[in-house]
Design an enzyme around this catalytic site. Structure first.
Site, PDB file in Angstrom:
ATOM      1  CG  HIS A  30      -1.909  -1.239   1.173  1.00  0.00           C
ATOM      2  ND1 HIS A  30      -1.341  -2.327   1.792  1.00  0.00           N
ATOM      3  CD2 HIS A  30      -3.126  -1.383   1.164  1.00  0.00           C
ATOM      4  CE1 HIS A  30      -2.299  -3.272   1.789  1.00  0.00           C
ATOM      5  NE2 HIS A  30      -3.339  -2.589   1.440  1.00  0.00           N
ATOM      6  N   GLY A 119      -3.556  -3.542  11.501  1.00  0.00           N
ATOM      7  CA  GLY A 119      -4.155  -4.211  10.227  1.00  0.00           C
ATOM      8  C   GLY A 119      -5.651  -4.135  10.026  1.00  0.00           C
ATOM      9  N   GLY A 158     -10.772   4.412   7.393  1.00  0.00           N
ATOM     10  CA  GLY A 158     -11.266   3.100   7.698  1.00  0.00           C
ATOM     11  C   GLY A 158     -11.177   3.015   9.256  1.00  0.00           C
ATOM     12  CG  HIS A 262      -5.976   1.436  -0.686  1.00  0.00           C
ATOM     13  ND1 HIS A 262      -6.232   2.215   0.832  1.00  0.00           N
ATOM     14  CD2 HIS A 262      -6.268   0.196  -0.489  1.00  0.00           C
ATOM     15  CE1 HIS A 262      -6.527   1.210   1.576  1.00  0.00           C
ATOM     16  NE2 HIS A 262      -6.206   0.008   0.916  1.00  0.00           N
ATOM     17  NE  ARG A 357     -23.275 -14.768  38.679  1.00  0.00           N
ATOM     18  CZ  ARG A 357     -24.306 -13.979  38.745  1.00  0.00           C
ATOM     19  NH1 ARG A 357     -23.918 -12.695  38.318  1.00  0.00           N
ATOM     20  NH2 ARG A 357     -25.425 -14.402  39.119  1.00  0.00           N
ATOM     21  CB  SER A 384     -23.694  -9.648  35.478  1.00  0.00           C
ATOM     22  OG  SER A 384     -24.932  -9.097  35.627  1.00  0.00           O
ATOM     23  CD  GLU A 411     -20.256  -5.679  24.651  1.00  0.00           C
ATOM     24  OE1 GLU A 411     -20.015  -4.823  23.879  1.00  0.00           O
ATOM     25  OE2 GLU A 411     -21.065  -5.720  25.385  1.00  0.00           O
ATOM     26  CG  HIS A 461     -24.156 -14.587  32.811  1.00  0.00           C
ATOM     27  ND1 HIS A 461     -23.419 -14.043  33.666  1.00  0.00           N
ATOM     28  CD2 HIS A 461     -25.441 -14.120  33.381  1.00  0.00           C
ATOM     29  CE1 HIS A 461     -24.065 -13.367  34.654  1.00  0.00           C
ATOM     30  NE2 HIS A 461     -25.277 -13.238  34.507  1.00  0.00           N
ATOM     31  CG  HIS A 473     -28.533 -12.826  27.038  1.00  0.00           C
ATOM     32  ND1 HIS A 473     -29.220 -12.369  26.093  1.00  0.00           N
ATOM     33  CD2 HIS A 473     -28.069 -11.641  27.876  1.00  0.00           C
ATOM     34  CE1 HIS A 473     -29.388 -10.966  26.125  1.00  0.00           C
ATOM     35  NE2 HIS A 473     -28.595 -10.617  27.278  1.00  0.00           N
TER      36      HIS A 473
HETATM   37  C1  LIG Z   1     -11.498  -4.787   9.880  1.00  0.00           C
HETATM   38  C2  LIG Z   1     -10.940  -4.483   8.468  1.00  0.00           C
HETATM   39  N1  LIG Z   1     -11.820  -4.475   7.414  1.00  0.00           N
HETATM   40  C3  LIG Z   1     -11.376  -4.365   6.146  1.00  0.00           C
HETATM   41  C4  LIG Z   1     -10.073  -4.375   5.751  1.00  0.00           C
HETATM   42  C5  LIG Z   1      -9.572  -4.124   4.527  1.00  0.00           C
HETATM   43  N2  LIG Z   1      -9.046  -2.667   4.363  1.00  0.00           N
HETATM   44  C6  LIG Z   1      -7.757  -2.400   4.343  1.00  0.00           C
HETATM   45  S1  LIG Z   1      -7.631  -0.749   4.310  1.00  0.00           S
HETATM   46  C7  LIG Z   1      -9.245  -0.480   3.884  1.00  0.00           C
HETATM   47  C8  LIG Z   1      -9.499   0.738   3.497  1.00  0.00           C
HETATM   48  C9  LIG Z   1      -9.127   1.726   4.307  1.00  0.00           C
HETATM   49  O1  LIG Z   1      -9.190   3.027   3.988  1.00  0.00           O
HETATM   50  P1  LIG Z   1      -8.474   4.413   4.422  1.00  0.00           P
HETATM   51  O2  LIG Z   1      -8.434   3.959   6.210  1.00  0.00           O
HETATM   52  O3  LIG Z   1      -9.311   5.572   4.231  1.00  0.00           O
HETATM   53  O4  LIG Z   1      -7.150   4.019   4.115  1.00  0.00           O
HETATM   54  P2  LIG Z   1      -6.550   4.684   2.844  1.00  0.00           P
HETATM   55  O5  LIG Z   1      -7.174   4.321   1.546  1.00  0.00           O
HETATM   56  O6  LIG Z   1      -6.496   6.182   2.993  1.00  0.00           O
HETATM   57  O7  LIG Z   1      -4.993   4.356   2.859  1.00  0.00           O
HETATM   58  C10 LIG Z   1      -9.866  -1.515   3.932  1.00  0.00           C
HETATM   59  C11 LIG Z   1     -11.243  -1.768   3.662  1.00  0.00           C
HETATM   60  C12 LIG Z   1      -9.313  -4.182   7.193  1.00  0.00           C
HETATM   61  N3  LIG Z   1      -7.853  -4.184   6.957  1.00  0.00           N
HETATM   62  N4  LIG Z   1      -9.718  -4.348   8.208  1.00  0.00           N
END
Ligand SMILES: Cc1ncc(C[n+]2csc(CCOP(=O)(O)OP(=O)(O)O)c2C)c(N)n1
Length: 665
Positions: A30, A119, A158, A262, A357, A384, A411, A461, A473
């Protein structure tokens, strides 16, 4: 352009060039994000980040978290340029190759200086909340002289779109984590194209509403970025978000600003064009001397701060220094083992009928006063999960002296923040929710296992035994799903004594996360205190002789049923041995001889019972085995009625054993 501006531009271009060249050489990766954020990162590292590349683990360093982990070449380039020993140029040339330290996404432990594995988007942001919280709690205990650092995190669209992002943002805002600074790579691009395809959110308003200090800058204007970071550092009562408007793939002549940069190599022609556009005529991986030297200087800039810290460390009162060192090493004080042993002796006499618990809470009542490292919490189920003990005060916006976090109904962020605290060091985090909601924790639990972190999950639980809350649950497949995670310890104790033993195992496992699986319903005490910790072997003979020809194997609340079945079989003249199996993972780690003693030779009649899915149990059943448990979802009713309804009873276990004996001749 004045000289300083030109130098800064060249330094940022060094990152851009390394990122595009390494991705091109690997033929995957990337480049866009590192190229877009190179200017911001150059300002952060050259002007603000307190670090010493020659001592990546110096405890009072600022933490730099790359939550947008796909931009790993940004981190690797910075580590190489500033002089981390684990990141020579060769590693950049081996980007994404087998055995390199430069995995596709940053992996904690692969190179000293990578603070966390990122990641899965949003995880790093959740970790950063934990890092900042740990800093605050330790500063309260050891003073600003010894604990005085910031947590910087880079997130992209993201990380902010992910649900965990929202949980982390509101938690950090609520706690007023003033030393957390988020640099948002506001480039408006994700994989599918412009973010306008999928979102129209105003992030700045959202952060402000969550109690953050918010700024917005041109991410390619180093002076503006400098001013914004300076301002953010001066805001002490709120976390800060700086939306850095950037162009993804900055410098690429035709692809900049588009999703094409990207996650794919730019290609030879585009790279040649970028070199021209950026004014970077040097060959791949070649950083000219003055630029390289300037970066190396930055890598050494923190040396004097570190030396001064070492002097203050040496000048600490002996007891305080020993305590700080112990906590940073993660050693457990001997008083913990003593407290657990005394607890076991007491409950062996009292033989309480507690839910596990409740046993867990009673264990924590004796552990927490002698283990200041423990920081507890729950995702809004404190009463709980029984995670709060009398001596723990809440952590609040105004008071960092607490040791109990009301995580709220978050969570996922709870678990990601616990990872951050464990990574920071000096803290042993534990947190609770219902076992069924480990589904909401699973991505962070998986990363804790991948990183080998001591994080303890108190999951109560744990079966249909929770009763009337019903199938939503009642965990069914959760034990199997958790047991499938490599490196995770899943411990399901049968009574108060095993619960104490499981806590001891969890605390003494410095490099493993542990899920402690606990009941809502009361259970009898089935164990004597005994010598040592029987649960460490994962499974052991609880009742009966090793020579008996039937093995009844169970965990947690079903151990009592196995004992009942043994009595029923005895009436028929059949001798059976009951095996308590609190942990598959620990038992699997024993040698063949021990496992053979516990399970009997192959061909032994074995009946296993767990009020859960049988998925995976064939592993222990051998050629003449059978499983008594759940075959589908549960139901809403009283626990006793449910056990009968689903046929999880001593009678059913005994009957399965009789049938197997009969069939097997
Ligand atoms: C939980 C999760 N879902 C999907 C991905 C796949 N993925 C990697 S980068 C990305 C897009 C991220 O966009 P952005 O944060 O804007 O990064 P940019 O394009 O600016 O590098 C996706 C969907 C991932 N790494 N983690």
């Amino acid at each position: 352009m004045n000289e300083q501006t030109a130098a800064r531009r060249d330094m940022a271009n060094a990152i851009r060039a390394l990122a595009m060249d390494a991705v091109q050489q690997a033929d995957s990766g990337h480049p866009g994000m590192p190229m877009g954020m190179a200017d911001v990162a150059t300002v952060l590292f050259s002007k603000f980040l307190k670090f010493d590349a020659s001592e990546p683990s110096w405890p009072d360093r600022d933490r730099f978290i790359l939550s947008a982990g796909h931009g790993s070449m940004l981190l690797y380039s910075l580590m190489y340029l500033t002089g981390y020993a684990d990141m020579p140029l060769d590693e950049l040339k081996r980007f994404r190759q087998l055995g390199s330290r430069t995995a596709g996404h940053p992996e904690y432990g692969h190179a000293a200086g990578i603070e966390t594995t990122t990641g899965p988007l949003g995880q790093g942001l959740g970790n950063a909340v934990g890092f900042a919280l740990a800093e605050r709690l330790l500063a309260e205990r050891f003073g600003r002289e010894m604990v005085d650092h910031y947590t910087y995190v880079i997130s992209g669209d993201g990380c902010l779109m992910e649900g965990i992002g929202q949980e982390a943002i509101t938690l950090a805002g609520h706690l007023g984590l003033g030393r957390l600074i988020l640099l948002f790579d506001d480039n408006g691009i994700s994989i599918d194209g412009p973010t306008s395809l999928s979102t129209s959110e105003d992030h700045k308003k959202r952060f402000a509403a969550a109690g953050w200090h918010v700024q917005s800058v041109d991410g390619h204007d180093p002076d503006a970025v400098t001013r914004a970071i300076r301002k953010a550092r001066n805001v002490t009562d709120k976390p800060s978000m700086i939306a850095c408007k950037t162009v993804i793939g900055f410098g690429a002549p035709t692809k900049a600003g588009t999703a094409a940069t990207h996650g794919s190599p730019l290609g030879k022609d585009e790279i040649a064009g970028a070199r021209e556009k950026l004014g970077w005529p040097y060959p791949p991986f070649d950083i000219p001397e003055p630029i390289f030297t300037a970066w190396r200087k930055i890598g050494a800039r923190g040396k004097s701060a570190r030396r001064k810290w070492m002097q203050r460390h040496a000048a600490m009162a002996d007891a305080d220094r020993a305590e700080l060192d112990r906590r940073l090493k993660g050693d457990i004080p001997p008083e913990v083992g003593e407290a657990i042993a005394a607890f076991k002796t007491k409950v062996a006499t009292d033989k309480p009928s507690w839910a596990t618990r409740k046993s867990s809470q009673e264990v924590l009542e004796v552990i927490n006063p002698v283990l200041p490292d423990a920081v507890g919490g729950s995702a809004d189920l404190t009463g709980s999960n029984n995670t709060k003990t009398a001596s723990l005060k809440p952590v609040t916006r105004g008071d960092g002296a607490g040791r109990y976090v009301y995580y709220g109904i978050r969570e996922h962020a709870m678990c990601a923040a616990m990872n951050g605290m464990a990574l920071h060091g000096g803290i042993i985090p534990y947190g609770g929710t219902f076992l069924a909601f480990t589904d909401y924790c699973r991505p962070s639990i998986r990363l804790a296992a991948l990183m080998g972190l001591r994080v303890i999950y108190v999951m109560t639980h744990d079966s249909i035994g929770l009763g009337e809350d019903g199938p939503t649950h009642q965990p069914i497949e959760h034990l199997a799903a958790l047991r499938a995670i490599p490196g995770l310890q899943v411990l399901r104790p049968a009574d108060a004594i095993e619960t104490a033993e499981c806590w001891q195992i969890a605390l003494e496992s410095k490099h493993k996360p542990t899920v402690i699986v606990l009941t809502r319903q009361n259970l009898p005490t089935v164990r004597e205190a005994g010598e040592g910790n029987s649960s460490t072997r994962g499974a052991y003979i609880l009742a009966g002789e090793p020579s008996a020809d039937v093995r009844l194997i169970a965990s947690g609340s079903e151990v009592q049923l196995a004992l009942g079945a043994r009595d029923l079989l005895a009436k028929d003249g059949i001798s059976a041995t009951v095996v308590s199996m609190p942990s598959w993972e620990l038992f699997a780690a024993q040698d063949d001889t021990y496992r053979g003693q516990v399970l009997g030779p192959d061909g032994t009649v074995r009946v296993a019972c767990e009020a859960a899915a049988g998925f995976g149990w064939e592993r222990w059943l051998g050629t003449r085995g059978s499983f008594v448990g759940m075959k589908g979802f549960g139901a809403s009713a009283k626990a006793a009625d449910l056990y009968k309804h689903f046929g999880i009873t001593a009678e059913a276990i005994a009957e399965a054993a009789r049938r197997l004996r009969h069939n097997g001749g």
